[in-house]
Scaffold this motif. Structure first.
Motif, mmCIF file in Angstrom:
data_model
loop_
_atom_site.group_PDB
_atom_site.id
_atom_site.type_symbol
_atom_site.label_atom_id
_atom_site.label_comp_id
_atom_site.label_asym_id
_atom_site.label_seq_id
_atom_site.Cartn_x
_atom_site.Cartn_y
_atom_site.Cartn_z
ATOM 1 N N ARG A 9 0.834 -1.200 0.000
ATOM 2 C CA ARG A 9 0.000 0.000 0.000
ATOM 3 C C ARG A 9 0.874 1.258 0.000
ATOM 4 O O ARG A 9 0.547 2.248 -0.661
ATOM 5 C CB ARG A 9 -0.945 -0.001 1.202
ATOM 6 N N HIS A 13 0.710 4.360 -2.683
ATOM 7 C CA HIS A 13 0.674 5.781 -2.325
ATOM 8 C C HIS A 13 1.805 6.546 -3.016
ATOM 9 O O HIS A 13 1.601 7.677 -3.479
ATOM 10 C CB HIS A 13 0.782 5.963 -0.814
ATOM 11 N N ALA A 18 0.994 10.416 -3.068
ATOM 12 C CA ALA A 18 0.523 10.654 -1.702
ATOM 13 C C ALA A 18 1.643 10.251 -0.748
ATOM 14 O O ALA A 18 1.597 9.203 -0.098
ATOM 15 C CB ALA A 18 -0.752 9.853 -1.443
ATOM 16 N N GLU A 21 1.080 9.634 3.151
ATOM 17 C CA GLU A 21 0.394 8.370 3.401
ATOM 18 C C GLU A 21 1.335 7.188 3.170
ATOM 19 O O GLU A 21 1.307 6.196 3.888
ATOM 20 C CB GLU A 21 -0.850 8.233 2.524
ATOM 21 N N GLY A 22 2.175 7.314 2.143
ATOM 22 C CA GLY A 22 3.160 6.268 1.878
ATOM 23 C C GLY A 22 4.142 6.113 3.020
ATOM 24 O O GLY A 22 4.509 4.996 3.387
ATOM 25 N N ASP A 25 2.441 4.292 5.923
ATOM 26 C CA ASP A 25 2.339 2.851 5.703
ATOM 27 C C ASP A 25 3.693 2.166 5.813
ATOM 28 O O ASP A 25 3.797 1.059 6.330
ATOM 29 C CB ASP A 25 1.697 2.554 4.345
#
Length: 79
Positions: A9, A13, A18, A21-22, A25
């Motif tokens: 994921r 991202h 993004a 967000e990356g 994660d």
């Protein structure tokens, strides 16, 4: 196994731009499985894209503890 989900994921991202967000994660991936190298690779990639070069270098060094001969990590250190 769950760490792999967060790693994948994080990569999604990254592709979408993004980055925060990356990074979240990738951090979660490392938290769940500190021996899973891809978490460190994803985190360092995001850090590089964000311009945090010194922090990315430190993340690659942490990744070396998982696999000191990994070519992706060694290549990241050379950049």
């Amino acid at each position: 196994m769950i760490g792999q989900v967060f790693s994948n994921r994080a990569q999604c991202h990254i592709y979408l731009g993004a980055l925060s967000e990356g990074l979240e994660d990738a951090d979660k991936c490392i938290e769940l499985d500190p021996t899973f190298l891809k978490g460190y690779l994803r985190k360092a990639k995001v850090q590089l894209l964000m311009g945090n070069y010194e922090i990315a270098l430190a993340t690659y060094v942490e990744g070396l503890k998982c696999d000191p001969n990994n070519l992706e990590v060694l290549d990241g250190l050379r950049r």
